[in-house]
Write a protein that holds these residues in place. Structure first.
Motif, short mmCIF file in Angstrom:
data_model
loop_
_atom_site.label_atom_id
_atom_site.label_comp_id
_atom_site.label_asym_id
_atom_site.label_seq_id
_atom_site.Cartn_x
_atom_site.Cartn_y
_atom_site.Cartn_z
N ARG A 18 0.84 -1.20 0.00
CA ARG A 18 0.00 0.00 0.00
C ARG A 18 0.88 1.26 0.00
O ARG A 18 0.59 2.23 -0.68
N ARG A 21 2.33 1.80 -3.43
CA ARG A 21 1.29 2.38 -4.29
C ARG A 21 1.12 3.86 -3.99
O ARG A 21 1.02 4.70 -4.90
N ARG A 24 3.68 5.78 -5.53
CA ARG A 24 3.65 5.57 -6.98
C ARG A 24 4.92 4.90 -7.50
O ARG A 24 5.45 5.26 -8.55
N GLU A 26 6.71 1.70 -9.06
CA GLU A 26 6.38 0.50 -9.84
C GLU A 26 7.25 -0.68 -9.43
O GLU A 26 6.86 -1.82 -9.55
N SER A 42 1.38 -12.66 -5.04
CA SER A 42 0.75 -11.51 -5.67
C SER A 42 -0.27 -10.93 -4.70
O SER A 42 -1.19 -11.62 -4.27
N GLY A 44 -2.25 -7.01 -3.66
CA GLY A 44 -2.49 -5.58 -3.76
C GLY A 44 -1.91 -4.88 -4.98
O GLY A 44 -1.44 -3.77 -4.88
N GLY A 45 -1.93 -5.55 -6.14
CA GLY A 45 -1.44 -4.93 -7.36
C GLY A 45 0.05 -5.08 -7.59
O GLY A 45 0.61 -4.52 -8.53
N TYR A 46 0.73 -5.85 -6.73
CA TYR A 46 2.17 -6.09 -6.86
C TYR A 46 2.46 -7.59 -6.78
O TYR A 46 1.71 -8.34 -6.16
N SER A 67 5.15 -3.97 -9.84
CA SER A 67 3.75 -3.77 -10.18
C SER A 67 3.26 -4.89 -11.09
O SER A 67 3.99 -5.38 -11.96
N ASN A 68 2.00 -5.29 -10.91
CA ASN A 68 1.41 -6.34 -11.74
C ASN A 68 1.47 -6.01 -13.23
O ASN A 68 1.48 -6.90 -14.06
N ARG A 69 1.53 -4.72 -13.57
CA ARG A 69 1.54 -4.37 -15.00
C ARG A 69 2.83 -4.82 -15.68
O ARG A 69 2.88 -4.90 -16.90
N GLN A 71 4.17 -7.86 -14.94
CA GLN A 71 4.19 -9.31 -14.73
C GLN A 71 4.59 -10.07 -16.00
O GLN A 71 5.41 -10.99 -15.95
#
Length: 147
Positions: A18, A21, A24, A26, A42, A44-46, A67-69, A71
């Protein structure tokens, strides 16, 4: 990241992610994560990859939270030991390695320091983009300058 009494390791991970995030970030290289073994989760988006002692001790340890983006960009994770781990990414411009390190302190025995730097130099021998924790940069330059 000291553990509070009665608080499990996994209870603190969402708090850490958190905060990443909120800032900000990544990607973050972390040390002193105190997590045994190696693995990933995995949350909370990470994705949180870690490498710690293989004997089950909750001491030292390194991790990389990404960050999951990103992955699908992760092509390899090498959990070396409780002091070094490498995460390799395939990006538009080529490959990039992220190295998370936990540097031995001055009070550590000389053989521990030498083994750490030998492993680190081994990781630095590739021709791709490499990013490591900034605080170790001066020590690496000194060590490599000794050759």
């Amino acid at each position: 990241m000291g553990q509070r009494s009665g608080e499990r390791q996994d209870d603190r991970l969402p708090l850490l992610l958190r905060e990443l995030r909120r800032l900000r970030l990544e990607v973050a290289a972390l040390s002193e994560v105190r997590r045994p073994g190696s693995g990933y989760v995995s949350v909370g988006g990470y994705i949180y990859y870690w490498s710690g002692h293989s004997n089950g001790h909750n001491l030292q340890g390194v991790a990389i939270a990404i960050s999951n983006r990103f992955q699908t960009s992760v092509v390899e994770v090498t959990p070396g030991d409780e002091r070094i781990m490498v995460l390799r990414l395939k990006l538009a411009f080529g490959f990039m390695s992220l190295i998370s390190v936990y540097t031995p302190t001055d009070v550590c025995k000389l053989d521990i320091k030498e083994m750490f730097y030998a492993k680190l130099v081994e990781q630095l021998s590739s021709n791709e983009q490499i990013f490591i924790d900034e605080s170790i940069e001066v020590k690496i330059q000194r060590k490599m300058g000794d050759r």
